[in-house]
Write an enzyme that holds these catalytic residues in place. Structure first.
Site, PDB file in Angstrom:
ATOM      1  N   GLU A  73       0.832  -1.205   0.000  1.00 40.23           N
ATOM      2  CA  GLU A  73       0.000   0.000   0.000  1.00 40.23           C
ATOM      3  C   GLU A  73       0.866   1.254   0.000  1.00 40.23           C
ATOM      4  O   GLU A  73       0.607   2.220  -0.725  1.00 40.23           O
ATOM      5  CB  GLU A  73      -0.887   0.074   1.252  1.00 40.23           C
ATOM      6  CG  GLU A  73      -1.725  -1.136   1.557  1.00 40.23           C
ATOM      7  CD  GLU A  73      -0.983  -2.217   2.334  1.00 40.23           C
ATOM      8  OE1 GLU A  73       0.171  -2.541   1.991  1.00 40.23           O
ATOM      9  OE2 GLU A  73      -1.578  -2.753   3.273  1.00 40.23           O
TER      10      GLU A  73
ATOM     11  N   ASP B 152      15.269 -44.512  -8.701  1.00 40.11           N
ATOM     12  CA  ASP B 152      14.669 -43.835  -9.864  1.00 40.11           C
ATOM     13  C   ASP B 152      15.641 -42.907 -10.585  1.00 40.11           C
ATOM     14  O   ASP B 152      15.387 -42.506 -11.710  1.00 40.11           O
ATOM     15  CB  ASP B 152      13.458 -42.993  -9.423  1.00 40.11           C
ATOM     16  CG  ASP B 152      12.280 -43.861  -9.001  1.00 40.11           C
ATOM     17  OD1 ASP B 152      12.339 -45.078  -9.231  1.00 40.11           O
ATOM     18  OD2 ASP B 152      11.314 -43.304  -8.448  1.00 40.11           O
TER      19      ASP B 152
ATOM     20  N   ALA C 257       1.910 -40.663  -6.808  1.00 42.44           N
ATOM     21  CA  ALA C 257       1.075 -41.207  -7.875  1.00 42.44           C
ATOM     22  C   ALA C 257       0.749 -42.632  -7.456  1.00 42.44           C
ATOM     23  O   ALA C 257       1.611 -43.344  -6.940  1.00 42.44           O
ATOM     24  CB  ALA C 257       1.845 -41.200  -9.194  1.00 42.44           C
TER      25      ALA C 257
HETATM   26  C1  AOF Z   1       0.614  -5.031   4.595  1.00 39.98           C
HETATM   27  N1  AOF Z   1       1.091  -4.826   3.343  1.00 39.98           N
HETATM   28  O1  AOF Z   1       2.545  -5.256   1.722  1.00 39.98           O
HETATM   29  C2  AOF Z   1       2.720  -6.523   3.674  1.00 39.98           C
HETATM   30  C3  AOF Z   1       2.173  -6.755   4.964  1.00 39.98           C
HETATM   31  O2  AOF Z   1       8.241  -6.298   9.468  1.00 39.98           O
HETATM   32  P1  AOF Z   1       7.296  -5.625   8.499  1.00 39.98           P
HETATM   33  O3  AOF Z   1       7.016  -4.202   8.858  1.00 39.98           O
HETATM   34  O4  AOF Z   1       7.706  -5.744   7.051  1.00 39.98           O
HETATM   35  O5  AOF Z   1       5.884  -6.350   8.642  1.00 39.98           O
HETATM   36  C4  AOF Z   1       5.708  -7.668   8.200  1.00 39.98           C
HETATM   37  C5  AOF Z   1       4.296  -8.092   8.488  1.00 39.98           C
HETATM   38  O6  AOF Z   1       3.377  -7.167   7.908  1.00 39.98           O
HETATM   39  C6  AOF Z   1       3.967  -9.439   7.881  1.00 39.98           C
HETATM   40  O7  AOF Z   1       4.205 -10.503   8.774  1.00 39.98           O
HETATM   41  C7  AOF Z   1       2.478  -9.307   7.569  1.00 39.98           C
HETATM   42  O8  AOF Z   1       1.688  -9.518   8.725  1.00 39.98           O
HETATM   43  C8  AOF Z   1       2.385  -7.844   7.178  1.00 39.98           C
HETATM   44  N2  AOF Z   1       2.702  -7.710   5.742  1.00 39.98           N
HETATM   45  N3  AOF Z   1       1.119  -6.013   5.362  1.00 39.98           N
HETATM   46  O9  AOF Z   1      -0.276  -4.291   5.026  1.00 39.98           O
HETATM   47  C9  AOF Z   1       2.115  -5.516   2.854  1.00 39.98           C
HETATM   48  N4  AOF Z   1       3.787  -7.204   3.207  1.00 39.98           N
HETATM   49 ZN    ZN Z   2       1.652  -2.922   6.171  1.00 37.51          ZN
END
Ligand code: AOF
Ligand code: ZN
Length: 359
Positions: A55, A203, A157
């Site tokens: 975002e 295999d 499989a």
């Molecule tokens: C979002 N938008 O594009 C992503 C999210 O350590 P940080 O700040 O990068 O946060 C990582 C966490 O944020 C990740 O575990 C997930 O919960 C969220 N990722 N959230 O709004 C994003 N990549």
């Molecule tokens: Zn975020």
């Protein structure tokens, strides 16, 4: 929940954008900013831990004020925490976004809650557009996030009578070309592909992902588990990635090491002893069972002992899809009970994860 056609298209686009991000510790997330009339104003995606979230990346392409009254379409619920970066919910509010459409809820205790935070500031929050597609795309990340280990798909499989090989051990080409092509697509989506030494020796598999006879762009890292040495001429040595060989049967430590190497999507290809060990340990999340209309008889089963002594202990699955591939049938199923690490601080001992949708 009502969505506009522009929002549906934007979400499909956001999923494409998400796939541009790296398959690492953080989720792959995409975002599109739409004007009130549905025109795409900006696009963004997350490029991995420590970089801007999708975002924020999308908003960064717009001049100040340009997102006022706009809609943000995101594949994951905007986060509500300060991790390596700031909370996206606050960034969306600061930019003047008045509607947020997202696909999958953020499973994090700290990072979740963005939808509530936004709604509390009178943003119109519309969840779960294209949720199934996005959830399938984020499945491995959600598993590693919740269970603290890589996501494990077990594939085999089998003949219609449940055998994985003929009496002499030969097993190649139980299924037809369509099913085998499907296996290669799944290989290409995996980060690592595991076989036991028995399969590697008998295999001599290449363990590459091949699409229409060509090497796929993404190749899983080949992994061999077992104590027997690989012959120097094994095809595995021609793989674009150096094989990782574990001389242990401790699957926990294997998965921990794969996780530490950043390999979060694991594809277990055989043979029956290895598949059974993953099943018995509760370390399988998904099963791909390719069933061919052939009978083999004999005692070479697709799965051996998995520790089920009585029917109450049967391993139960939920079938997500049944697909005809040429003459064969693919059952794509999820295990109802899955285990995290017994020794992990990230999850309780022998934790049983509730099913998707029951949380
Ligand atoms: C979002 N938008 O594009 C992503 C999210 O350590 P940080 O700040 O990068 O946060 C990582 C966490 O944020 C990740 O575990 C997930 O919960 C969220 N990722 N959230 O709004 C994003 N990549
Ligand atoms: Zn975020």
């Amino acid at each position: 929940m009502a969505f506009t056609e522009a929002e549906r298209l934007a979400m499909a686009r956001a999923l494409e954008l998400a796939a541009r991000g790296p398959r690492g510790r953080n989720p792959q997330v995409g975002a599109v900013i739409l004007s009130p009339s549905g025109v795409v104003l900006a696009e963004g995606w997350h490029r991995g831990a420590g970089t801007a979230h999708a975002e924020v990346d999308a908003l960064s392409h717009l001049p100040d004020g340009a997102a006022h009254g706009a809609t943000a379409v995101v594949t994951l619920e905007p986060c509500n925490h300060t991790g390596l970066t700031g909370p996206c919910a606050e960034a969306l509010l600061a930019a003047g976004i008045t509607r947020v459409v997202y696909a999958v809820d953020d499973p994090g205790v700290a990072s979740g809650g963005g939808a509530e935070r936004l709604a509390a500031s009178d943003v119109d929050v519309a969840p779960h557009l294209l949720r199934d597609e996005a959830a399938a795309f984020l499945e491995a990340w959600v598993t590693s996030f919740r269970l603290g280990r890589p996501h494990v798909t077990v594939k085999w499989a089998q003949s219609l009578d449940g055998r994985g090989a003929a009496a002499d051990g030969t097993s190649q080409w139980i299924t037809g070309p369509e099913a085998r092509a499907d296996v290669h697509r799944h290989r290409a989506a995996a980060d690592a592909i595991i076989v036991g030494t028995g399969t590697a020796l008998f295999d001599d598999p290449a363990l590459t992902a091949r699409i229409d006879g060509e090497l796929a762009e993404h190749q899983p890292v080949p992994v061999v588990i077992g104590t027997r040495a690989l012959p120097r001429r094994a095809k595995l040595h021609d793989h674009p990635h150096e094989p990782i060989v574990y001389g242990t049967r401790d699957l926990q430590s294997v998965l921990a090491d794969l996780r530490d190497r950043g390999l979060h999507r694991v594809f277990v290809e055989g043979g029956p002893a290895l598949a059974s060990a993953f099943l018995e340990a509760g370390l399988a999340d998904r099963l791909l069972a390719y069933v061919a209309p052939v009978l083999l008889g004999g005692d070479r089963l697709s799965v051996t002992d998995i520790g089920v002594g009585t029917i109450g202990d049967a391993r139960r699955l939920r079938i997500d899809s049944v697909t005809t591939l040429g003459d064969d049938i693919l059952f794509d199923a999820r295990f109802r009970e899955r285990r995290a690490w017994p020794d992990s601080s990230a999850a309780p001992a022998a934790h049983t994860a509730p099913e998707e949708g029951e949380r």
